[in-house]
Design an enzyme around this catalytic site. Structure first.
Site, PDB file in Angstrom:
ATOM      1  CE  LYS A  13      -2.160  -1.035   3.449  1.00  0.00           C
ATOM      2  NZ  LYS A  13      -1.709  -2.363   4.299  1.00  0.00           N
ATOM      3  NE  ARG A  88      -4.173  -1.076   9.545  1.00  0.00           N
ATOM      4  CZ  ARG A  88      -3.019  -0.506   8.987  1.00  0.00           C
ATOM      5  NH1 ARG A  88      -3.092   0.141   8.876  1.00  0.00           N
ATOM      6  NH2 ARG A  88      -2.254  -1.244   9.795  1.00  0.00           N
ATOM      7  NE  ARG A 123       6.768  -3.083   5.693  1.00  0.00           N
ATOM      8  CZ  ARG A 123       5.956  -2.890   5.668  1.00  0.00           C
ATOM      9  NH1 ARG A 123       5.224  -2.616   4.402  1.00  0.00           N
ATOM     10  NH2 ARG A 123       5.343  -3.118   7.274  1.00  0.00           N
ATOM     11  NE  ARG A 156       6.188  -0.298  10.053  1.00  0.00           N
ATOM     12  CZ  ARG A 156       5.521  -0.688   9.325  1.00  0.00           C
ATOM     13  NH1 ARG A 156       4.998  -0.102   8.304  1.00  0.00           N
ATOM     14  NH2 ARG A 156       4.500  -1.409  10.079  1.00  0.00           N
ATOM     15  NE  ARG A 167       1.865  -4.773  11.118  1.00  0.00           N
ATOM     16  CZ  ARG A 167       2.872  -4.179  10.649  1.00  0.00           C
ATOM     17  NH1 ARG A 167       4.054  -4.790  10.325  1.00  0.00           N
ATOM     18  NH2 ARG A 167       2.541  -3.377   9.466  1.00  0.00           N
TER      19      ARG A 167
HETATM   20  P1  AMP Z   1       1.685   0.623   9.238  1.00  0.00           P
HETATM   21  O1  AMP Z   1       2.622   1.138   8.789  1.00  0.00           O
HETATM   22  O2  AMP Z   1      -0.237   0.612   8.238  1.00  0.00           O
HETATM   23  O3  AMP Z   1       1.456  -0.567   8.911  1.00  0.00           O
HETATM   24  O4  AMP Z   1       0.778   0.943  10.319  1.00  0.00           O
HETATM   25  C1  AMP Z   1       2.155   0.222  11.759  1.00  0.00           C
HETATM   26  C2  AMP Z   1       0.863   0.169  12.741  1.00  0.00           C
HETATM   27  O5  AMP Z   1       0.070   1.365  13.463  1.00  0.00           O
HETATM   28  C3  AMP Z   1       0.142  -1.036  13.019  1.00  0.00           C
HETATM   29  O6  AMP Z   1       0.235  -2.309  13.390  1.00  0.00           O
HETATM   30  C4  AMP Z   1      -1.393   0.159  13.685  1.00  0.00           C
HETATM   31  O7  AMP Z   1      -0.563  -0.571  14.939  1.00  0.00           O
HETATM   32  C5  AMP Z   1      -0.845   1.077  14.151  1.00  0.00           C
HETATM   33  N1  AMP Z   1      -1.861   2.095  13.021  1.00  0.00           N
HETATM   34  C6  AMP Z   1      -1.126   3.100  12.132  1.00  0.00           C
HETATM   35  N2  AMP Z   1      -2.395   2.689  10.992  1.00  0.00           N
HETATM   36  C7  AMP Z   1      -4.355   2.206  12.064  1.00  0.00           C
HETATM   37  C8  AMP Z   1      -5.181   2.738  12.364  1.00  0.00           C
HETATM   38  N3  AMP Z   1      -5.823   3.189  11.156  1.00  0.00           N
HETATM   39  N4  AMP Z   1      -5.640   1.768  13.093  1.00  0.00           N
HETATM   40  C9  AMP Z   1      -5.475   1.309  14.266  1.00  0.00           C
HETATM   41  N5  AMP Z   1      -4.204   1.187  14.372  1.00  0.00           N
HETATM   42  C10 AMP Z   1      -3.481   1.244  13.360  1.00  0.00           C
END
Ligand code: AMP
Length: 210
Positions: A13, A88, A123, A156, A167
């Site tokens: 994404k 999400r 990544r 990360r 996740r």
């Molecule tokens: P991402 O970079 O989008 O994979 O987000 C990394 C982490 O941030 C996720 O595993 C969640 O812990 C948190 N996070 C990001 N966006 C959201 C969201 N819309 N709702 C809840 N947690 C989020």
């Protein structure tokens, strides 16, 4: 054009959002990047979010809804935006709908859990600007350095295999139901992940009629 990119963690994404944002000249908003920067800066939001993120869990909806309503009110969102990683949960989608936020398209990038597990180990993200890379698929011009801002590329914490598994479980349980939520609203477009980043971008642009 208001667009949502849906897909499992590691579906690409972030990479696709960067390409679409250049192509369509609208900003990408990634709650993951906003939260990582809050954690790094030790803000109150960052302090609340850190433990959830480290465990691969979702940050509570009310925190996300606060972040996103502030961000979407900024000037650069007037002509549209691409949301990466938000909504999400159904609760987040409903809150956005209640706030009068309307989407034109929702693109879901489809990829198997096995392919995700394989790809996550490579990544890397820029610790300064959040841009994403992959050691094999999207390597930076200079190893370890961000092409855009010269920042340092890091892995990360939540890309470690056990956290990725957690996740993916959260994705299937909490986020995947959003596909039906937007399908019944007539705006869901499913795009299969392709062998290369460019082919996936082309498939997305095609699905968007561009
Ligand atoms: P991402 O970079 O989008 O994979 O987000 C990394 C982490 O941030 C996720 O595993 C969640 O812990 C948190 N996070 C990001 N966006 C959201 C969201 N819309 N709702 C809840 N947690 C989020």
């Amino acid at each position: 054009m208001n667009l949502i990119l849906l897909g499992a963690p590691g579906a690409g994404k972030g990479t696709q959002a960067e390409i679409l944002c250049r192509e369509m000249k609208i900003p990408t908003i990634s709650t993951g990047n906003i939260l990582r920067s809050a954690v790094k800066n030790g803000t109150p939001t960052g302090l609340k979010a850190k433990a959830f993120m480290d465990a691969g869990k979702l940050v509570p909806d009310e925190v996300i809804i606060g972040i996103i309503s502030e961000r979407l009110a900024e000037d650069d969102c007037k002509n549209g935006y691409i949301l990466d990683g938000v909504p999400r949960t159904i609760a987040q989608a409903e809150a956005m709908e209640k706030a009068g936020i309307v989407f034109d398209d929702v693109v879901s990038i489809e990829i198997s859990d096995e392919a995700i597990m394989d790809r996550m180990s490579g990544r890397r993200v820029c610790e300064s600007c959040g841009a994403s890379y992959h050691l094999v698929a999207v390597p930076p011009k200079t190893p370890g350095i961000c092409d855009h801002c010269g920042g340092k590329l890091v892995q990360r914490h939540d890309d470690e295999p056990e956290t990725v598994k957690a996740r993916l479980e959260v994705y299937h349980k909490e986020t995947e139901p959003l596909k039906d939520f937007y399908r019944v609203r007539g705006i869901l477009k499913s795009v299969e992940n392709q062998p290369t980043v460019t082919e996936t971008s082309q498939a997305i642009l095609h699905a968007l009629g561009r």
